[in-house]
Write a protein that holds these residues in place. Structure first.
Motif, PDB file in Angstrom:
ATOM      1  N   MET A 157      -6.521 -15.214 -14.262  1.00  0.00           N
ATOM      2  CA  MET A 157      -7.100 -14.991 -15.120  1.00  0.00           C
ATOM      3  C   MET A 157      -9.153 -15.433 -14.962  1.00  0.00           C
ATOM      4  O   MET A 157      -9.676 -14.767 -15.332  1.00  0.00           O
ATOM      5  CB  MET A 157      -7.034 -15.504 -16.463  1.00  0.00           C
ATOM      6  N   ILE A 158      -8.750 -16.748 -14.760  1.00  0.00           N
ATOM      7  CA  ILE A 158     -10.696 -16.954 -12.901  1.00  0.00           C
ATOM      8  C   ILE A 158     -11.377 -16.390 -12.236  1.00  0.00           C
ATOM      9  O   ILE A 158     -12.164 -16.111 -12.561  1.00  0.00           O
ATOM     10  CB  ILE A 158      -9.380 -18.279 -12.297  1.00  0.00           C
ATOM     11  N   SER A 159      -9.760 -15.471 -11.579  1.00  0.00           N
ATOM     12  CA  SER A 159     -10.370 -14.375 -10.846  1.00  0.00           C
ATOM     13  C   SER A 159     -11.307 -12.805 -11.477  1.00  0.00           C
ATOM     14  O   SER A 159     -11.279 -12.502 -10.773  1.00  0.00           O
ATOM     15  CB  SER A 159      -9.382 -14.159  -9.912  1.00  0.00           C
ATOM     16  N   ARG A 160     -10.938 -12.740 -13.246  1.00  0.00           N
ATOM     17  CA  ARG A 160     -11.052 -11.423 -13.747  1.00  0.00           C
ATOM     18  C   ARG A 160     -10.421 -11.151 -14.130  1.00  0.00           C
ATOM     19  O   ARG A 160     -11.026  -9.609 -13.537  1.00  0.00           O
ATOM     20  CB  ARG A 160     -13.286 -11.886 -14.006  1.00  0.00           C
ATOM     21  N   PHE A 161      -9.225 -11.103 -13.328  1.00  0.00           N
ATOM     22  CA  PHE A 161      -8.760  -9.540 -13.189  1.00  0.00           C
ATOM     23  C   PHE A 161      -8.304  -8.684 -14.530  1.00  0.00           C
ATOM     24  O   PHE A 161      -7.890  -7.816 -14.314  1.00  0.00           O
ATOM     25  CB  PHE A 161      -7.388  -9.982 -12.407  1.00  0.00           C
ATOM     26  N   ASP A 162      -8.473  -9.162 -15.768  1.00  0.00           N
ATOM     27  CA  ASP A 162      -8.060  -9.201 -17.120  1.00  0.00           C
ATOM     28  C   ASP A 162      -9.396  -7.874 -17.297  1.00  0.00           C
ATOM     29  O   ASP A 162      -9.074  -7.064 -18.117  1.00  0.00           O
ATOM     30  CB  ASP A 162      -7.966 -10.091 -17.709  1.00  0.00           C
ATOM     31  N   LYS A 163      -9.926  -8.325 -16.591  1.00  0.00           N
ATOM     32  CA  LYS A 163     -11.456  -7.256 -16.758  1.00  0.00           C
ATOM     33  C   LYS A 163     -10.658  -5.677 -15.898  1.00  0.00           C
ATOM     34  O   LYS A 163     -11.021  -4.945 -16.494  1.00  0.00           O
ATOM     35  CB  LYS A 163     -12.905  -7.740 -16.158  1.00  0.00           C
ATOM     36  N   ARG A 164     -10.336  -5.474 -15.431  1.00  0.00           N
ATOM     37  CA  ARG A 164     -10.127  -4.599 -14.442  1.00  0.00           C
ATOM     38  C   ARG A 164      -8.481  -4.162 -14.377  1.00  0.00           C
ATOM     39  O   ARG A 164      -7.974  -2.973 -14.373  1.00  0.00           O
ATOM     40  CB  ARG A 164      -9.881  -4.630 -12.401  1.00  0.00           C
ATOM     41  N   PHE A 165      -7.419  -5.237 -15.055  1.00  0.00           N
ATOM     42  CA  PHE A 165      -6.033  -4.601 -15.458  1.00  0.00           C
ATOM     43  C   PHE A 165      -5.527  -5.258 -16.633  1.00  0.00           C
ATOM     44  O   PHE A 165      -6.021  -6.152 -16.942  1.00  0.00           O
ATOM     45  CB  PHE A 165      -5.732  -5.381 -13.767  1.00  0.00           C
ATOM     46  N   ASP A 166      -4.499  -4.099 -17.775  1.00  0.00           N
ATOM     47  CA  ASP A 166      -3.845  -5.390 -18.227  1.00  0.00           C
ATOM     48  C   ASP A 166      -2.505  -6.011 -18.005  1.00  0.00           C
ATOM     49  O   ASP A 166      -2.111  -5.472 -16.828  1.00  0.00           O
ATOM     50  CB  ASP A 166      -3.020  -4.106 -18.495  1.00  0.00           C
ATOM     51  N   ILE A 167      -2.615  -7.186 -18.453  1.00  0.00           N
ATOM     52  CA  ILE A 167      -1.959  -8.311 -17.822  1.00  0.00           C
ATOM     53  C   ILE A 167      -1.289  -8.421 -18.959  1.00  0.00           C
ATOM     54  O   ILE A 167      -1.602  -8.819 -20.217  1.00  0.00           O
ATOM     55  CB  ILE A 167      -2.936  -9.564 -17.226  1.00  0.00           C
ATOM     56  N   HIS A 168      -0.082  -9.178 -18.617  1.00  0.00           N
ATOM     57  CA  HIS A 168       1.029  -9.068 -19.294  1.00  0.00           C
ATOM     58  C   HIS A 168       1.819  -9.908 -19.467  1.00  0.00           C
ATOM     59  O   HIS A 168       2.566 -10.055 -18.103  1.00  0.00           O
ATOM     60  CB  HIS A 168       1.819  -8.057 -20.266  1.00  0.00           C
ATOM     61  N   ASN A 212      -9.310   0.633  -6.719  1.00  0.00           N
ATOM     62  CA  ASN A 212     -10.250   2.477  -5.651  1.00  0.00           C
ATOM     63  C   ASN A 212      -9.359   2.689  -5.973  1.00  0.00           C
ATOM     64  O   ASN A 212     -10.024   4.294  -5.937  1.00  0.00           O
ATOM     65  CB  ASN A 212     -10.640   0.870  -5.065  1.00  0.00           C
ATOM     66  N   ALA A 213      -7.642   2.668  -4.625  1.00  0.00           N
ATOM     67  CA  ALA A 213      -7.338   3.853  -4.735  1.00  0.00           C
ATOM     68  C   ALA A 213      -6.727   5.206  -5.523  1.00  0.00           C
ATOM     69  O   ALA A 213      -7.458   6.184  -5.781  1.00  0.00           O
ATOM     70  CB  ALA A 213      -6.325   3.651  -3.684  1.00  0.00           C
ATOM     71  N   LEU A 214      -6.873   3.826  -6.582  1.00  0.00           N
ATOM     72  CA  LEU A 214      -6.177   4.865  -7.833  1.00  0.00           C
ATOM     73  C   LEU A 214      -6.847   5.449  -8.656  1.00  0.00           C
ATOM     74  O   LEU A 214      -6.466   6.739  -9.703  1.00  0.00           O
ATOM     75  CB  LEU A 214      -4.666   3.939  -9.067  1.00  0.00           C
ATOM     76  N   GLY A 215      -8.665   4.909  -8.955  1.00  0.00           N
ATOM     77  CA  GLY A 215      -9.052   5.737  -9.720  1.00  0.00           C
ATOM     78  C   GLY A 215      -8.790   4.895 -11.278  1.00  0.00           C
ATOM     79  O   GLY A 215      -7.386   3.804 -11.294  1.00  0.00           O
ATOM     80  N   GLN A 216      -9.985   4.935 -12.135  1.00  0.00           N
ATOM     81  CA  GLN A 216     -10.058   4.604 -13.003  1.00  0.00           C
ATOM     82  C   GLN A 216      -8.959   5.100 -14.373  1.00  0.00           C
ATOM     83  O   GLN A 216      -8.475   4.593 -15.324  1.00  0.00           O
ATOM     84  CB  GLN A 216     -11.506   4.507 -13.654  1.00  0.00           C
ATOM     85  N   GLN A 217      -8.319   6.743 -13.660  1.00  0.00           N
ATOM     86  CA  GLN A 217      -7.822   7.157 -14.979  1.00  0.00           C
ATOM     87  C   GLN A 217      -6.449   6.716 -14.832  1.00  0.00           C
ATOM     88  O   GLN A 217      -5.966   7.089 -15.825  1.00  0.00           O
ATOM     89  CB  GLN A 217      -8.121   9.463 -14.835  1.00  0.00           C
ATOM     90  N   SER A 218      -6.029   6.197 -13.753  1.00  0.00           N
ATOM     91  CA  SER A 218      -4.580   5.293 -13.935  1.00  0.00           C
ATOM     92  C   SER A 218      -4.844   4.177 -14.318  1.00  0.00           C
ATOM     93  O   SER A 218      -5.235   2.968 -13.767  1.00  0.00           O
ATOM     94  CB  SER A 218      -4.421   5.113 -12.088  1.00  0.00           C
ATOM     95  N   LYS A 219      -3.377   3.331 -14.781  1.00  0.00           N
ATOM     96  CA  LYS A 219      -3.906   2.553 -15.842  1.00  0.00           C
ATOM     97  C   LYS A 219      -2.816   1.257 -14.222  1.00  0.00           C
ATOM     98  O   LYS A 219      -1.599   2.145 -14.442  1.00  0.00           O
ATOM     99  CB  LYS A 219      -2.827   2.198 -17.693  1.00  0.00           C
ATOM    100  N   ARG A 278       0.384  -1.516  -0.049  1.00  0.00           N
ATOM    101  CA  ARG A 278      -0.010   0.256  -0.167  1.00  0.00           C
ATOM    102  C   ARG A 278       1.062   1.630  -0.073  1.00  0.00           C
ATOM    103  O   ARG A 278       0.035   2.086  -0.625  1.00  0.00           O
ATOM    104  CB  ARG A 278      -1.079  -0.096   0.993  1.00  0.00           C
ATOM    105  N   ALA A 279       1.913   1.021   0.769  1.00  0.00           N
ATOM    106  CA  ALA A 279       3.027   2.669   0.947  1.00  0.00           C
ATOM    107  C   ALA A 279       3.731   3.008  -0.616  1.00  0.00           C
ATOM    108  O   ALA A 279       4.231   4.166  -0.646  1.00  0.00           O
ATOM    109  CB  ALA A 279       4.046   2.195   1.878  1.00  0.00           C
ATOM    110  N   ALA A 280       3.732   1.781  -1.614  1.00  0.00           N
ATOM    111  CA  ALA A 280       4.445   1.650  -2.869  1.00  0.00           C
ATOM    112  C   ALA A 280       3.999   2.505  -3.740  1.00  0.00           C
ATOM    113  O   ALA A 280       4.422   3.568  -4.681  1.00  0.00           O
ATOM    114  CB  ALA A 280       4.305   0.094  -2.799  1.00  0.00           C
ATOM    115  N   TYR A 281       2.030   2.269  -3.531  1.00  0.00           N
ATOM    116  CA  TYR A 281       2.066   3.421  -4.319  1.00  0.00           C
ATOM    117  C   TYR A 281       0.416   5.141  -3.758  1.00  0.00           C
ATOM    118  O   TYR A 281       0.086   6.258  -3.917  1.00  0.00           O
ATOM    119  CB  TYR A 281       0.637   2.754  -5.068  1.00  0.00           C
ATOM    120  N   ILE A 282      -0.107   4.712  -2.413  1.00  0.00           N
ATOM    121  CA  ILE A 282      -0.415   5.261  -1.825  1.00  0.00           C
ATOM    122  C   ILE A 282      -0.144   6.707  -1.094  1.00  0.00           C
ATOM    123  O   ILE A 282      -0.809   7.720  -1.545  1.00  0.00           O
ATOM    124  CB  ILE A 282      -1.455   5.112  -0.988  1.00  0.00           C
ATOM    125  N   ASN A 283       1.353   6.894  -0.919  1.00  0.00           N
ATOM    126  CA  ASN A 283       1.947   8.412  -0.644  1.00  0.00           C
ATOM    127  C   ASN A 283       2.822   8.719  -1.383  1.00  0.00           C
ATOM    128  O   ASN A 283       3.267   9.824  -1.471  1.00  0.00           O
ATOM    129  CB  ASN A 283       3.033   8.203   0.448  1.00  0.00           C
TER     130      ASN A 283
END
Length: 100
Positions: A89-100, A67-74, A31-36
């Motif tokens: 993929m099973i957890s459908r994270f490909d709908k919320r994140f770009d997975i490479h 949720n913390a970064l919002g949809q404007q951040s990729k 959390r500290a890696a992105y929130i501050n």
């Protein structure tokens, strides 16, 4: 288990590299890696190339990040091995994140 954060102000990119197990023990550090961060970055890369294990707490931490970064951040999840990529993929994270 550790997290390394690299910030590139020129390209407005943050890279968060995780080594070892990605689980609840990394909650505060992750959390500290992105929130501050003081700037608004356009791209957040979660480097999972050195992740050996991922649990449901890690999935929750990634959703909290979204949720913390919002949809404007990729957010890109990069380098996951096939087993972890399958969990994402099973957890459908490909709908919320770009997975490479």
């Amino acid at each position: 288990m550790s997290i390394t954060v690299s910030v590139n102000d020129a390209s407005l990119q943050v890279t968060i590299a995780i080594v070892g197990s990605f689980d609840f023990s990394l909650f505060n550090e992750f959390r500290a890696a992105y929130i501050n961060l003081k700037n608004d970055y356009r791209l957040y890369v979660v480097d999972m190339s050195m992740v050996e294990y991922l649990d449901s707490a890690a999935l929750g931490m990634l959703l909290s990040m979204r949720n913390a970064l919002g949809q404007q951040s990729k957010i890109e999840l990069q380098g996951a091995n096939e087993f972890i990529k399958n969990i994402l993929m099973i957890s459908r994270f490909d709908k919320r994140f770009d997975i490479h």
